[in-house]
Design an enzyme around this catalytic site. Structure first.
Site: not given
Ligand SMILES: [Zn+2]
Length: 167
Positions: A46, A92, A134-135
């Site tokens: 992502g 991330c 998360h995004e």
């Molecule tokens: Zn991230």
């Protein structure tokens, strides 16, 4: 075109992003394609626009390797979430070397706009739900380091940011 990925503690990662307007500008069409190229190249699942230095509400969910077509979502938001949560290890691209378990609602309904500006809703309780959450956090300036209670990797990196008041 592959774009450089911005890493923490760059301040853009903390900034709430601006809504995308329709019809899409030429720049936005180009940014979308570049972000797809970038997440594929980085082998990421992502990517959110602030991670490439653009503070706009655009995210990519790239689960091609699991057989899901790449999702491009403009102005995404969570409209409903399950009470049931799951705890999964996350990392991330903007926080290299840091991993930890993050608890999130298992099932979410997401509303977003397509490239044509059409509003769509979908519900998921698997990887799409996890990555999209998360995004969506990214476009609201929220990061996994705000959510991780127990680090599986890179705890010392986060500790140093905390000492320097960068967290
Ligand atoms: Zn991230």
């Amino acid at each position: 075109m592959v774009l450089p990925i911005i890493t923490y503690p760059n301040k853009i990662l903390r900034q709430p992003a601006e809504p995308v307007t329709f019809p899409l500008s030429k720049e936005m069409v180009k940014l979308t394609q570049d972000m797809v190229d970038t997440v594929r190249k980085a082998d990421g699942i992502g990517l959110a626009a602030p991670q490439v230095g653009k503070s706009v509400k655009l995210i990519i969910v790239n689960l091609e390797k699991s057989g899901v077509p790449t999702l491009v979502l403009y102005n995404p938001k969570i409209v409903t979430k399950s009470f049931v949560k799951t705890e999964i290890e996350e990392g991330c691209l903007s926080i290299p070397g840091v991993f930890g378990n993050v608890k999130r609602p298992k099932k979410v309904t997401i509303e977003a706009q397509t490239a044509e500006g059409k509003t769509v809703q979908f519900t998921d309780d698997g990887w799409v739900a996890r990555v999209a959450q998360h995004e969506i956090d990214h476009i609201n300036g929220r990061l996994i380091i705000d959510l991780i209670k127990k680090y599986t990797q890179g705890a010392e990196i986060v500790k140093e940011w905390r000492t320097k008041k960068l967290l």
